[in-house]
Design a protein around this motif. Sequence first.
Motif, mmCIF file in Angstrom:
data_model
loop_
_atom_site.group_PDB
_atom_site.id
_atom_site.type_symbol
_atom_site.label_atom_id
_atom_site.label_comp_id
_atom_site.label_asym_id
_atom_site.label_seq_id
_atom_site.Cartn_x
_atom_site.Cartn_y
_atom_site.Cartn_z
ATOM 1 N N VAL A 97 0.797 -1.307 0.034
ATOM 2 C CA VAL A 97 -0.067 -0.089 0.008
ATOM 3 C C VAL A 97 0.781 1.394 0.038
ATOM 4 O O VAL A 97 1.784 1.242 0.901
ATOM 5 N N TYR A 98 0.649 2.089 -0.682
ATOM 6 C CA TYR A 98 1.307 3.451 -0.957
ATOM 7 C C TYR A 98 0.267 4.636 -0.543
ATOM 8 O O TYR A 98 -0.645 4.668 -1.543
ATOM 9 N N VAL A 99 0.507 5.050 0.395
ATOM 10 C CA VAL A 99 -0.384 6.234 0.938
ATOM 11 C C VAL A 99 0.187 7.468 0.420
ATOM 12 O O VAL A 99 1.345 8.099 0.863
ATOM 13 N N ALA A 100 -0.230 8.163 -0.567
ATOM 14 C CA ALA A 100 0.180 9.094 -1.425
ATOM 15 C C ALA A 100 -0.923 10.239 -1.423
ATOM 16 O O ALA A 100 -1.616 10.423 -2.430
ATOM 17 N N VAL A 101 -1.247 10.937 -0.189
ATOM 18 C CA VAL A 101 -2.123 11.951 -0.208
ATOM 19 C C VAL A 101 -1.216 13.228 -0.054
ATOM 20 O O VAL A 101 -0.279 13.352 0.500
ATOM 21 N N GLY A 102 -2.067 14.524 -0.346
ATOM 22 C CA GLY A 102 -1.202 15.557 -0.237
ATOM 23 C C GLY A 102 -0.348 15.912 -1.381
ATOM 24 O O GLY A 102 0.222 17.011 -1.381
ATOM 25 N N LEU A 103 -0.466 15.121 -2.308
ATOM 26 C CA LEU A 103 0.655 15.450 -3.718
ATOM 27 C C LEU A 103 -0.022 16.441 -4.629
ATOM 28 O O LEU A 103 -1.351 16.289 -4.657
ATOM 29 N N GLU A 104 0.319 16.997 -5.530
ATOM 30 C CA GLU A 104 -0.079 17.982 -6.408
ATOM 31 C C GLU A 104 -0.536 16.893 -7.569
ATOM 32 O O GLU A 104 -0.063 15.560 -7.794
ATOM 33 N N PRO A 105 -1.596 17.608 -8.286
ATOM 34 C CA PRO A 105 -2.300 16.537 -9.427
ATOM 35 C C PRO A 105 -0.997 15.715 -10.379
ATOM 36 O O PRO A 105 -1.054 14.590 -10.612
ATOM 37 N N ALA A 106 -0.025 16.668 -10.769
ATOM 38 C CA ALA A 106 0.984 16.251 -11.700
ATOM 39 C C ALA A 106 1.738 15.403 -11.055
ATOM 40 O O ALA A 106 2.216 14.224 -11.441
ATOM 41 N N ALA A 107 2.089 15.441 -9.611
ATOM 42 C CA ALA A 107 2.864 14.672 -9.041
ATOM 43 C C ALA A 107 2.218 13.371 -8.558
ATOM 44 O O ALA A 107 2.863 12.018 -8.760
ATOM 45 N N SER A 108 0.939 13.175 -8.492
ATOM 46 C CA SER A 108 0.171 12.224 -8.295
ATOM 47 C C SER A 108 0.176 11.182 -9.403
ATOM 48 O O SER A 108 0.233 9.846 -9.457
ATOM 49 N N GLN A 109 -0.065 11.836 -10.704
ATOM 50 C CA GLN A 109 -0.140 10.973 -11.978
ATOM 51 C C GLN A 109 1.326 10.272 -12.219
ATOM 52 O O GLN A 109 1.442 9.408 -12.750
ATOM 53 N N GLU A 110 2.386 11.190 -12.032
ATOM 54 C CA GLU A 110 3.663 10.836 -12.194
ATOM 55 C C GLU A 110 4.051 9.634 -11.261
ATOM 56 O O GLU A 110 4.574 8.585 -11.876
ATOM 57 N N LEU A 111 3.380 9.545 -10.015
ATOM 58 C CA LEU A 111 3.760 8.474 -9.166
ATOM 59 C C LEU A 111 3.063 7.257 -9.618
ATOM 60 O O LEU A 111 3.601 6.170 -9.985
#
Length: 200
Positions: A97-111
């Motif tokens: 599980v990767y908890v990826a909250v608080g990221l910018e939209p572009a950073a979320s998509q890149e992740l």
Amino acid sequence: MPDTDDLALARWEVATLTGRLRSLEAERDAAVLERDRHRQAVAALRRSRSYRIGRILVHLVREPLRTGRSLAGRLLRRRPPAPARRRPAAREVPARVYVAVGLEPAASQELVRALRQRIVVNADHLPVVVTDQPALRGMRVPGVVLEYVPDPVTWSKHEVDGWEALLATRVAQLCRDHRAAGAMVVDPRDPPTLAELLRH
């Protein structure tokens, strides 16, 4: 009458003692300021979202069932029980599980893109990404599971329960549903690149 030399010596001793006292007072004041700075730094750290999420995950790793049930129980006491979720079929590779909250939209998509490339190179686990980005809600990415949670501001507009409790409950549920081997909190300021993901 005291001798002049005795008076001079006494005055010197008093001046020396006064100087030492002032020096000790200055050291004490500096120590108090340093202590206060440390306390403020610790308080700021404890208020940060990264610290709270990290603490939740530490509890989940140490006692996954007890922590998850405790937090879920607090939420369920305030609302009707949700229908039981169907557990996914057993997989050959473990989930993470990767908890990826608080990221910018572009950073979320890149992740998400990096995780997709990561499992193409080495399919040793199933990435389960917890995101608060509405743009990723409902998106389908082959080999990657996306789970949406509302961000704290959106959550507070509709619910009185704490956002941290929501996140902890969702992560605990996902760990159980996917039989996750571990969880990772993604730093919003420095999301991992493909090269870094390949090292883990």
